[in-house]
Design a protein around this motif. Structure first.
Motif, mmCIF file in Angstrom:
data_model
loop_
_atom_site.group_PDB
_atom_site.id
_atom_site.type_symbol
_atom_site.label_atom_id
_atom_site.label_comp_id
_atom_site.label_asym_id
_atom_site.label_seq_id
_atom_site.Cartn_x
_atom_site.Cartn_y
_atom_site.Cartn_z
ATOM 1 N N PRO A 15 31.905 8.827 85.928
ATOM 2 C CA PRO A 15 32.293 10.221 86.200
ATOM 3 C C PRO A 15 31.174 11.219 85.903
ATOM 4 C CG PRO A 15 34.095 9.062 85.130
ATOM 5 C CD PRO A 15 32.921 8.130 85.095
ATOM 6 N N LEU A 16 30.478 11.044 84.777
ATOM 7 C CA LEU A 16 29.385 11.955 84.460
ATOM 8 C C LEU A 16 28.246 11.809 85.468
ATOM 9 C CD1 LEU A 16 28.068 14.050 82.622
ATOM 10 C CD2 LEU A 16 27.223 12.155 81.199
ATOM 11 N N GLY A 17 27.962 10.583 85.870
ATOM 12 C CA GLY A 17 26.906 10.359 86.855
ATOM 13 C C GLY A 17 27.226 10.980 88.203
ATOM 14 N N GLN A 18 28.485 10.926 88.616
ATOM 15 C CA GLN A 18 28.865 11.529 89.894
ATOM 16 C C GLN A 18 28.744 13.048 89.844
ATOM 17 O OE1 GLN A 18 32.695 9.944 91.135
ATOM 18 N NE2 GLN A 18 32.060 7.875 90.591
ATOM 19 N N LEU A 23 25.631 18.020 91.214
ATOM 20 C CA LEU A 23 24.963 19.263 90.813
ATOM 21 C C LEU A 23 23.489 19.258 91.212
ATOM 22 C CD1 LEU A 23 26.556 19.775 87.282
ATOM 23 C CD2 LEU A 23 27.141 20.941 89.423
ATOM 24 N N LEU A 24 22.817 18.139 91.022
ATOM 25 C CA LEU A 24 21.416 18.059 91.422
ATOM 26 C C LEU A 24 21.282 18.046 92.939
ATOM 27 C CD1 LEU A 24 20.166 15.530 88.752
ATOM 28 C CD2 LEU A 24 19.466 17.900 88.973
ATOM 29 N N GLY A 25 22.226 17.387 93.614
ATOM 30 C CA GLY A 25 22.203 17.384 95.081
ATOM 31 C C GLY A 25 22.355 18.778 95.662
ATOM 32 N N PRO A 48 21.528 8.291 94.989
ATOM 33 C CA PRO A 48 22.634 9.257 95.109
ATOM 34 C C PRO A 48 22.254 10.484 95.923
ATOM 35 C CG PRO A 48 22.360 8.525 92.832
ATOM 36 C CD PRO A 48 21.149 8.066 93.583
ATOM 37 N N TYR A 49 20.995 10.874 95.852
ATOM 38 C CA TYR A 49 20.528 12.068 96.557
ATOM 39 C C TYR A 49 20.178 11.745 98.008
ATOM 40 C CZ TYR A 49 20.280 12.833 91.614
ATOM 41 O OH TYR A 49 20.608 12.887 90.278
ATOM 42 N N LEU A 50 19.664 10.556 98.257
ATOM 43 C CA LEU A 50 19.397 10.145 99.632
ATOM 44 C C LEU A 50 20.688 10.013 100.429
ATOM 45 C CD1 LEU A 50 16.599 7.432 99.173
ATOM 46 C CD2 LEU A 50 16.345 9.853 99.755
ATOM 47 N N ASP A 51 21.758 9.562 99.777
ATOM 48 C CA ASP A 51 23.056 9.500 100.458
ATOM 49 C C ASP A 51 23.434 10.877 100.996
ATOM 50 O OD1 ASP A 51 23.631 6.789 100.168
ATOM 51 O OD2 ASP A 51 24.553 7.066 98.196
ATOM 52 N N THR A 52 23.280 11.898 100.167
ATOM 53 C CA THR A 52 23.613 13.260 100.581
ATOM 54 C C THR A 52 22.728 13.720 101.722
ATOM 55 O OG1 THR A 52 24.372 13.833 98.354
ATOM 56 C CG2 THR A 52 23.734 15.656 99.788
ATOM 57 N N LEU A 53 21.435 13.436 101.644
ATOM 58 C CA LEU A 53 20.500 13.897 102.660
ATOM 59 C C LEU A 53 20.668 13.131 103.976
ATOM 60 C CD1 LEU A 53 17.455 14.307 100.264
ATOM 61 C CD2 LEU A 53 18.727 16.159 101.371
ATOM 62 N N MET A 54 21.041 11.853 103.895
ATOM 63 C CA MET A 54 21.326 11.111 105.129
ATOM 64 C C MET A 54 22.575 11.643 105.816
ATOM 65 S SD MET A 54 20.328 7.093 104.646
ATOM 66 C CE MET A 54 20.775 6.720 106.340
ATOM 67 N N SER A 203 16.600 28.512 83.375
ATOM 68 C CA SER A 203 15.773 27.456 82.795
ATOM 69 C C SER A 203 16.521 26.583 81.798
ATOM 70 C CB SER A 203 14.550 28.067 82.100
ATOM 71 O OG SER A 203 14.948 28.858 81.000
ATOM 72 N N MET A 204 17.839 26.775 81.660
ATOM 73 C CA MET A 204 18.597 26.086 80.621
ATOM 74 C C MET A 204 18.936 24.636 80.947
ATOM 75 S SD MET A 204 21.302 29.026 79.422
ATOM 76 C CE MET A 204 22.229 27.863 78.414
ATOM 77 N N GLY A 205 18.828 24.226 82.180
ATOM 78 C CA GLY A 205 19.331 22.926 82.592
ATOM 79 C C GLY A 205 18.551 21.753 82.022
ATOM 80 N N GLY A 206 19.222 20.613 81.892
ATOM 81 C CA GLY A 206 18.603 19.411 81.356
ATOM 82 C C GLY A 206 17.694 18.695 82.326
ATOM 83 N N ALA A 207 17.807 19.014 83.620
ATOM 84 C CA ALA A 207 16.950 18.415 84.640
ATOM 85 C C ALA A 207 16.160 19.523 85.328
ATOM 86 C CB ALA A 207 17.771 17.644 85.664
ATOM 87 N N LEU A 208 14.884 19.264 85.555
ATOM 88 C CA LEU A 208 13.981 20.216 86.196
ATOM 89 C C LEU A 208 13.623 19.710 87.589
ATOM 90 C CD1 LEU A 208 11.922 22.638 86.097
ATOM 91 C CD2 LEU A 208 10.318 21.024 85.027
ATOM 92 N N LEU A 209 13.755 20.578 88.589
ATOM 93 C CA LEU A 209 13.369 20.253 89.960
ATOM 94 C C LEU A 209 12.269 21.212 90.405
ATOM 95 C CD1 LEU A 209 16.824 20.354 89.901
ATOM 96 C CD2 LEU A 209 16.364 18.987 91.941
#
Length: 236
Positions: A15-18, A23-25, A48-54, A203-209
């Motif tokens: 669930p956390l991974g989904q 959110l990143l997608g 997981p992100y390629l699925d969204t982009l495809m 800038s608070m997020g745990g992941a940076l893009l």
């Protein structure tokens, strides 16, 4: 130490991974609103992100490093994944429109070499998104998610590294504003809190893009540019 492909797969099935992928997608789609018909390569663990982009029309392939391992992808069609050495990508020069680096650069022994390869395979004007753990947030300190492994980056550190290799960043964002919470129901709280907390500080997020575009003028990337014999071209 880096998570292997099964650890990554299990996290993104949780669930956390989904919620994390969703959110990143969303941020990636803001960076790349139209990828229809474009050649796109994910390096690391980008499934997981390629699925969204495809789903929105990208012609996507997944390259997974030997130190991580590879799985069949996508699950409903012929394989578009391959096991690779990330310093010698099996793709011809200037043939890829977009590259997504996810769960990869923070584990690379030679990140400069990896970015040289990304520069080489990108077409002129091609773009790359780099996804890394945010150095200043708790996600990078906890090993309960894939963002707790490898070398986290601050925005300044990642900008300098990419600028040195003719990939000047032009946009950045963070995601995953709350700490990772895996108990029943709490992943929904992570998703619910994302937007209001971004209003307080982006800038608070745990992941940076970070998004960058291939620069094709001026000096070569730091350390020069290797020109190998192409091993595989992305189909047109």
């Amino acid at each position: 130490m880096r998570p292997d492909v099964l650890q990554l797969y299990r996290f993104y099935e949780s669930p956390l991974g989904q919620v994390t992928a969703h959110l990143l997608g969303q941020q990636m789609r803001r960076f790349w609103p139209d990828v229809s018909g474009q050649h796109l390569v994910g390096i690391g663990y980008a499934l997981p992100y390629l699925d969204t982009l495809m789903d929105v029309g990208a012609d996507a392939y997944a390259l997974m490093p030997a130190g991580q391992g590879v799985i069949h992808w996508p699950s409903t069609a012929g394989s578009r994944s391959a096991l690779i050495e990330n310093h010698h990508l099996p793709i011809a020069d200037s043939t890829v429109d977009r590259v997504l680096l996810a769960h990869e650069i923070e584990h690379a022994n030679r990140p400069a070499h990896l970015l040289r390869e990304v520069w080489r395979i990108l077409a002129p004007g091609g773009e790359v998104i780099v996804l890394v753990p945010n150095r200043r947030r708790i996600w990078s300190a906890l090993e309960s998610t894939p963002f707790g492994f490898g070398q986290p980056y601050s925005r300044g550190q990642l900008y300098r590294l990419m600028n040195d290799h003719m990939l000047p960043p032009d946009r950045w964002a963070t995601a995953l504003m709350l700490p990772p919470m895996g108990r029943l129901g709490l992943p929904r709280l992570v998703a619910w809190a994302e937007k209001p907390m971004r209003v307080l500080s982006r800038s608070m997020g745990g992941a940076l893009l970070v998004r960058a575009r291939k620069q094709v003028y001026g000096a070569l990337p730091v350390g020069g540019l290797r020109r190998p014999v192409p091993a595989m071209a992305v189909p047109s």
